[in-house]
Design an enzyme around this catalytic site. Structure first.
Site, mmCIF file in Angstrom:
data_model
loop_
_atom_site.group_PDB
_atom_site.id
_atom_site.type_symbol
_atom_site.label_atom_id
_atom_site.label_comp_id
_atom_site.label_asym_id
_atom_site.label_seq_id
_atom_site.Cartn_x
_atom_site.Cartn_y
_atom_site.Cartn_z
ATOM 1 N N GLU A 41 0.885 -1.174 0.000
ATOM 2 C CA GLU A 41 0.000 0.000 0.000
ATOM 3 C C GLU A 41 0.918 1.218 0.000
ATOM 4 O O GLU A 41 1.567 1.525 1.004
ATOM 5 C CB GLU A 41 -0.883 -0.029 1.261
ATOM 6 C CG GLU A 41 -1.734 1.222 1.425
ATOM 7 C CD GLU A 41 -2.418 1.268 2.798
ATOM 8 O OE1 GLU A 41 -2.748 0.197 3.364
ATOM 9 O OE2 GLU A 41 -2.596 2.387 3.317
ATOM 10 N N ARG A 45 1.954 10.225 0.632
ATOM 11 C CA ARG A 45 2.501 11.103 1.674
ATOM 12 C C ARG A 45 3.811 11.736 1.280
ATOM 13 O O ARG A 45 4.468 12.370 2.102
ATOM 14 C CB ARG A 45 2.742 10.291 2.950
ATOM 15 C CG ARG A 45 1.467 9.753 3.523
ATOM 16 C CD ARG A 45 1.663 9.489 4.986
ATOM 17 N NE ARG A 45 0.785 8.457 5.446
ATOM 18 C CZ ARG A 45 0.948 7.808 6.569
ATOM 19 N NH1 ARG A 45 1.983 8.069 7.339
ATOM 20 N NH2 ARG A 45 0.086 6.898 6.937
ATOM 21 N N LYS A 128 -10.946 -0.995 6.654
ATOM 22 C CA LYS A 128 -9.720 -0.923 7.467
ATOM 23 C C LYS A 128 -10.149 -0.496 8.874
ATOM 24 O O LYS A 128 -11.034 0.356 9.004
ATOM 25 C CB LYS A 128 -8.833 0.126 6.811
ATOM 26 C CG LYS A 128 -7.744 0.726 7.650
ATOM 27 C CD LYS A 128 -6.900 1.642 6.767
ATOM 28 C CE LYS A 128 -6.026 2.553 7.579
ATOM 29 N NZ LYS A 128 -4.978 3.194 6.782
HETATM 30 O O1 ELE Z 1 -2.711 7.253 5.881
HETATM 31 C C1 ELE Z 1 -3.242 6.180 5.604
HETATM 32 O O2 ELE Z 1 -4.138 6.001 4.773
HETATM 33 C C2 ELE Z 1 -2.762 5.039 6.258
HETATM 34 O O3 ELE Z 1 -2.795 4.026 5.644
HETATM 35 C C3 ELE Z 1 -2.247 5.138 7.635
HETATM 36 C C4 ELE Z 1 -1.404 3.927 7.908
HETATM 37 O O4 ELE Z 1 -2.199 2.815 7.766
HETATM 38 C C5 ELE Z 1 -0.816 3.950 9.251
HETATM 39 O O5 ELE Z 1 -0.103 5.131 9.429
HETATM 40 C C6 ELE Z 1 0.067 2.777 9.469
HETATM 41 O O6 ELE Z 1 0.269 2.701 10.828
HETATM 42 P P1 ELE Z 1 1.593 2.090 11.466
HETATM 43 O O7 ELE Z 1 1.765 0.709 10.929
HETATM 44 O O8 ELE Z 1 1.338 2.122 12.940
HETATM 45 O O9 ELE Z 1 2.695 3.005 11.036
#
Ligand code: ELE
Length: 214
Positions: A41, A45, A128
């Protein structure tokens, strides 16, 4: 279920990645394939996220999706860049509807029962759970599954090698997502070997049937 979502369910783990530009995208794709987990994915960003997405999409073995999709215009951009699934941090109807019009599966973020009611109304059967660890972790999946027994979840946010089994043990969990395998610091340091090692470790954990007996 949509065949792309079925494939995500077979793979069970979705690396959430922050990569910038075609070169990082191509190297990432190679590292994930080497680790035995051909899915990513790619989050929107970085300035070069779309170029990275295109580079991953150029690798036919890798199932590439786009993350952090928050506007309908971005849906069009990432679909044109080759995204085969879309992930959003929250549930925003114009984004979901645009994805549906484009015929690309979308997993919007949900955190509450109200979000799930809107997801059901939009005809979704996979969402999600975000941020999974903050909204209650595996206990939140269990509690939210009660009134929505047909819904499948991709918990994301705070998932790691240490708690992956706790999520995958739940029938309602299609797959778990997370950035721990592709830490941004590893990408900027060019430590692709460590990314492959972490990826392989996650694949091993997902394939280990012991959590089913927990
Ligand atoms: O911005 C989005 O659409 C995302 O997908 C957010 C991410 O899923 C998380 O930031 C992952 O979280 P961590 O694995 O804790 O780093």
């Amino acid at each position: 279920m949509d065949p792309v979502l079925d494939r995500i369910g077979e793979l069970r783990v979705v690396p959430v990645v922050v990569v910038d530009g075609a070169d990082e995208g191509a190297r990432l794709a190679d590292s994930l394939v080497a680790g035995g987990l051909p899915v990513a994915e790619v989050t929107l960003r970085t300035p070069g996220a779309l170029a990275a997405l295109e580079a991953v999409a150029a690798q036919p073995d890798v199932l590439v999706g786009a993350g952090t999709v928050v506007t309908a215009a971005q849906v069009d951009q990432v679909v044109e860049a080759g995204a085969r699934f879309l992930v959003s941090p929250g549930l925003f109807e114009p984004v979901v509807r645009r994805a549906q019009e484009r015929g690309v599966p979308i997993l919007p973020g949900v955190a509450t029962a109200s979000d799930l009611m809107r997801a059901v109304d939009l005809g979704l059967d996979v969402v999600k759970l975000f941020p999974a660890s903050v909204v209650g972790g595996p206990a939140a999946v269990k509690a939210l599954s009660g009134p929505f027994p047909q819904m499948r979840f991709m918990p994301t946010g705070g998932v790691s090698a240490a708690n992956l089994h706790d999520y995958l043990a739940l029938d309602a969990v299609l797959a778990a997502g997370g950035s721990w395998m592709v830490d941004r610091a590893l990408v900027t340091a060019g430590d692709w070997a460590e990314i492959t090692r972490r990826t392989r470790e996650a694949v091993g954990l997902a394939a280990d049937p012991s959590y089913r007996e927990a």
